[in-house]
Write a protein that holds these residues in place. Structure first.
Motif, PDB file in Angstrom:
ATOM      1  N   ASP A  95       0.826  -1.205   0.000  1.00 21.10           N
ATOM      2  CA  ASP A  95       0.000   0.000   0.000  1.00 21.10           C
ATOM      3  C   ASP A  95       0.861   1.256   0.000  1.00 21.10           C
ATOM      4  O   ASP A  95       2.052   1.214   0.304  1.00 21.10           O
ATOM      5  CB  ASP A  95      -0.893   0.027   1.252  1.00 21.10           C
ATOM      6  N   ARG A 131      -4.233   0.712  -2.380  1.00 24.00           N
ATOM      7  CA  ARG A 131      -4.807   1.560  -1.332  1.00 24.00           C
ATOM      8  C   ARG A 131      -3.797   2.617  -0.930  1.00 24.00           C
ATOM      9  O   ARG A 131      -2.593   2.420  -1.039  1.00 24.00           O
ATOM     10  CB  ARG A 131      -5.153   0.751  -0.078  1.00 24.00           C
ATOM     11  N   LEU A 133      -3.113   4.948   2.584  1.00 22.74           N
ATOM     12  CA  LEU A 133      -3.471   5.131   3.978  1.00 22.74           C
ATOM     13  C   LEU A 133      -2.820   6.407   4.493  1.00 22.74           C
ATOM     14  O   LEU A 133      -1.834   6.892   3.914  1.00 22.74           O
ATOM     15  CB  LEU A 133      -3.017   3.933   4.810  1.00 22.74           C
ATOM     16  N   GLU A 148     -12.104  12.978   4.119  1.00 19.95           N
ATOM     17  CA  GLU A 148     -13.367  12.298   3.818  1.00 19.95           C
ATOM     18  C   GLU A 148     -13.954  12.790   2.499  1.00 19.95           C
ATOM     19  O   GLU A 148     -14.457  11.994   1.706  1.00 19.95           O
ATOM     20  CB  GLU A 148     -14.345  12.467   4.978  1.00 19.95           C
ATOM     21  N   LEU A 153     -11.711   7.006   4.197  1.00 15.78           N
ATOM     22  CA  LEU A 153     -12.593   6.626   5.295  1.00 15.78           C
ATOM     23  C   LEU A 153     -11.763   6.133   6.468  1.00 15.78           C
ATOM     24  O   LEU A 153     -10.783   5.402   6.275  1.00 15.78           O
ATOM     25  CB  LEU A 153     -13.541   5.508   4.859  1.00 15.78           C
ATOM     26  N   ASP A 155     -10.720   3.705   9.178  1.00 14.58           N
ATOM     27  CA  ASP A 155     -10.885   2.247   9.166  1.00 14.58           C
ATOM     28  C   ASP A 155     -10.937   1.644  10.574  1.00 14.58           C
ATOM     29  O   ASP A 155     -10.934   0.432  10.729  1.00 14.58           O
ATOM     30  CB  ASP A 155      -9.794   1.579   8.328  1.00 14.58           C
ATOM     31  N   ARG A 172      -6.461   6.214  11.639  1.00 15.53           N
ATOM     32  CA  ARG A 172      -6.000   5.864  10.302  1.00 15.53           C
ATOM     33  C   ARG A 172      -7.153   5.945   9.315  1.00 15.53           C
ATOM     34  O   ARG A 172      -8.264   5.532   9.619  1.00 15.53           O
ATOM     35  CB  ARG A 172      -5.398   4.457  10.297  1.00 15.53           C
ATOM     36  N   TYR A 173      -6.854   6.502   8.160  1.00 15.84           N
ATOM     37  CA  TYR A 173      -7.807   6.595   7.059  1.00 15.84           C
ATOM     38  C   TYR A 173      -7.260   5.796   5.886  1.00 15.84           C
ATOM     39  O   TYR A 173      -6.049   5.665   5.717  1.00 15.84           O
ATOM     40  CB  TYR A 173      -7.986   8.053   6.622  1.00 15.84           C
ATOM     41  N   VAL A 174      -8.176   5.286   5.069  1.00 16.14           N
ATOM     42  CA  VAL A 174      -7.780   4.505   3.897  1.00 16.14           C
ATOM     43  C   VAL A 174      -8.662   4.889   2.708  1.00 16.14           C
ATOM     44  O   VAL A 174      -9.822   5.276   2.873  1.00 16.14           O
ATOM     45  CB  VAL A 174      -7.881   2.984   4.187  1.00 16.14           C
ATOM     46  N   ARG A 175      -8.075   4.802   1.546  1.00 16.55           N
ATOM     47  CA  ARG A 175      -8.816   5.020   0.306  1.00 16.55           C
ATOM     48  C   ARG A 175      -8.366   3.974  -0.702  1.00 16.55           C
ATOM     49  O   ARG A 175      -7.166   3.761  -0.893  1.00 16.55           O
ATOM     50  CB  ARG A 175      -8.539   6.411  -0.261  1.00 16.55           C
TER      51      ARG A 175
END
Length: 183
Positions: A95, A131, A133, A148, A153, A155, A172-175
């Motif tokens: 990632d 992904r 992060l 956002e 989002l 996680d 932590r955010y991931v897309r």
């Protein structure tokens, strides 16, 4: 040109010569973005002169796959981002991770951050990452809204972070990337 007039934002790869301005943007960015979220004494103690050697070292010793970008507005560097392989402790995954993104306080909410993020996302997708992060302070509502809106989002993962004895946890955010472009 009036400071409030729209101007095109140009994104390019950072050079060593950009380090002084990037150090200033990073320090002023912390002082602006984290006011009220971190101890004031810590933020007041941040110093551009002390940050400069760190920025130079990070830039010159960046590992494989690490990309530093700057945003220029009317020829002036007004933003910086850095992304590369996701760090899971000492283990690297397939990632990508957005390590940092900062915009000069007088250029916030003018598309500079969106342009930097869009470019980092596109480059990460083009490099084959599935992904991206990132970590953001849990209490930093404006940054969380920014990510956002760009399709990231939370996680559920949270990491402890402490400054001068004050807990400032990060989430932590991931897309998912899938080569679809940017925010």
């Amino acid at each position: 040109m009036d400071d409030h007039s729209p101007a095109p934002v140009h994104i390019r790869e950072m050079t060593l010569a950009d380090c002084p301005r990037v150090a200033e943007i990073r320090v002023r960015g912390w002082q602006n973005a984290y006011k009220g979220l971190m101890p004031r004494s810590y933020l007041d103690g941040l110093d551009v002169a002390a940050e400069l050697p760190r920025r130079r070292a990070h830039f010159t010793q960046a590992g494989e796959g690490v990309v530093n970008l700057v945003a220029q507005w009317a020829g002036e560097v007004v933003g910086w981002s850095c992304h590369g392989p996701y760090r899971e402790g000492e283990r690297r995954t397939g990632d990508a991770e957005l390590y940092a993104i900062y915009v000069a306080p007088d250029r916030i909410a003018r598309g500079v951050g969106r342009a930097l993020l869009r470019n980092s996302v596109a480059r990460s997708a083009a490099a084959g990452h599935e992904r991206m992060l990132l970590r953001v302070l849990r209490e930093n509502a404006s940054a969380r809204r920014f990510y956002e809106r760009a399709g990231f989002l939370a996680d559920g993962a949270e990491e402890p972070f402490e400054i001068e004895g004050v807990e400032v946890p990060e989430v932590r955010y991931v897309r998912l990337l899938g080569g679809t472009g940017g925010p």
